[in-house]
Scaffold this active site. Sequence first.
Site, short mmCIF file in Angstrom:
data_model
loop_
_atom_site.label_atom_id
_atom_site.label_comp_id
_atom_site.label_asym_id
_atom_site.label_seq_id
_atom_site.Cartn_x
_atom_site.Cartn_y
_atom_site.Cartn_z
N PRO A 69 0.76 -1.25 0.00
CA PRO A 69 0.00 0.00 0.00
C PRO A 69 0.79 1.30 0.00
O PRO A 69 0.43 2.25 -0.68
CB PRO A 69 -0.85 -0.11 1.28
N THR A 99 2.51 2.62 -5.24
CA THR A 99 2.44 4.06 -5.47
C THR A 99 2.82 4.77 -4.17
O THR A 99 2.06 4.74 -3.20
CB THR A 99 1.03 4.48 -5.91
N LYS A 174 3.36 8.68 -11.83
CA LYS A 174 2.18 7.99 -11.31
C LYS A 174 1.31 8.94 -10.50
O LYS A 174 0.07 8.90 -10.58
CB LYS A 174 2.59 6.79 -10.45
N LYS A 243 -4.71 8.48 -0.08
CA LYS A 243 -3.29 8.38 0.29
C LYS A 243 -2.41 8.99 -0.79
O LYS A 243 -1.47 9.75 -0.52
CB LYS A 243 -2.95 6.92 0.53
#
Length: 301
Positions: A69, A99, A174, A243
Amino acid sequence: MQKPRIGLIGLGAMGAPMAANLLQAGYQLTVGVHQRREAAEQLAQQGATIAENYQALGANSDIVITMVPDAPQVEAALLGTNGAALGMAAGSICIDMSTIAPTASRAIAAKLAERQIAMLDAPVSGGPARAKTGELAIMVGGEASTFERCQAVLDVLGGAVSYIGASGSGSVVKLCNNLAISIIAMANIEALAFGVANGVEADTIRNVLLNATASNYLLERWLPETIFSGDYNKGFAAELLAKDLNAVMDTARASGVPLWAGGLAQQMWVAQKALDPRSDYTALAQRYEAIIGRPIKPTSD
């Protein structure tokens, strides 16, 4: 030429199908359990080896891939107690496909370099559906020579593999993608809510916009599977987008870039995370449905 041995940590909605694709391509694969033991056992039935810990996984791998995560999980998997890097030989490679913030990518790469282990930051876009088909978009940062050594592996996982540049640059791109989709998704939802509240069918609005200048991938592909179907239990979880947007805003502040629309998107998805963290991020549409008092989907459904 003998294929490198691969270790993969993180067998969630993205990591598990990626692991299956590597096995199908003939790679010797060792998997580590981050959360899902069941997924590891299913892959073992397909030929994978389950490592007793991450250090053992590292010792059995030439390339270790992480798909977890956030940065703390990446660092723990690679550099924590029994971390994969403790078992990896000098000259081996870590590919982080999570990511995370570019600053975190660069910091982890520097720690690995002290152990003579190279690192690529190679986050992906495309969701579980394209993870299964091996058609992910992959954005890669790190040394060009390291990328060249890993390109064949990445080509198994992605349909569009792009080398961006120095360490952290894959993570930057990203975040660009996730910033854009957060704003585009919000624009789609607001446009549909506005139109439906003023008496036009949701599918009529979508069909017209698909042939107008507002056309976009989410409107074409993602919206029918989520907002129109009412299925918010798949895809990209709201807590993960929140996030990522936090990482976007932190990076933007550090680089002095004002993100007006990004700031609003961050607030919207932090709120959605609080309401339903594991729902697909397009469940934001439910907030608008509550406001306009009707569903944002074709009435025939």
